[in-house]
Design a protein around this motif. Structure first.
Motif, PDB file in Angstrom:
ATOM      1  N   ALA A  34     -57.905  12.357  54.271  1.00  0.00           N
ATOM      2  CA  ALA A  34     -56.881  12.890  55.368  1.00  0.00           C
ATOM      3  C   ALA A  34     -56.797  12.016  56.392  1.00  0.00           C
ATOM      4  O   ALA A  34     -55.660  11.653  57.063  1.00  0.00           O
ATOM      5  CB  ALA A  34     -57.221  14.151  55.896  1.00  0.00           C
ATOM      6  N   PRO A  39     -51.767  13.963  56.388  1.00  0.00           N
ATOM      7  CA  PRO A  39     -51.809  14.995  55.252  1.00  0.00           C
ATOM      8  C   PRO A  39     -51.021  15.100  54.056  1.00  0.00           C
ATOM      9  O   PRO A  39     -51.487  15.821  53.220  1.00  0.00           O
ATOM     10  CB  PRO A  39     -51.633  16.106  56.511  1.00  0.00           C
ATOM     11  N   SER A  42     -52.753  12.613  51.302  1.00  0.00           N
ATOM     12  CA  SER A  42     -53.979  13.135  50.972  1.00  0.00           C
ATOM     13  C   SER A  42     -53.705  14.228  50.041  1.00  0.00           C
ATOM     14  O   SER A  42     -54.711  14.330  49.167  1.00  0.00           O
ATOM     15  CB  SER A  42     -54.783  13.481  52.026  1.00  0.00           C
TER      16      SER A  42
END
Length: 66
Positions: A34, A39, A42
């Protein structure tokens, strides 16, 4: 075949990366994936790592039953 060899190699590398990331989370509460990819990306990486783990698990059981 060589294609299957490379698929298993990539799946193994991705699974090791996932395991190392979980280790970092457990030890330092630090999510490297991350941190590096954000975000959104990931989440896609976690999905591919999960699919790699499932693939290797299936290969493990298929090899043991034959």
């Amino acid at each position: 075949t060589s294609g299957e060899y490379y698929l298993k190699l990539v799946a193994s590398i991705l699974t090791v990366i996932g395991a190392l990331n979980w280790g970092l989370i457990g030890i330092n509460n630090f999510n490297l994936v991350a941190y590096l990819f954000g975000p959104d990306l990931s989440r896609a990486i976690y999905t591919v790592v999960g699919i790699s783990g499932i693939y290797l698990l299936i290969k493990l059981f298929i090899r043991r039953t034959l």
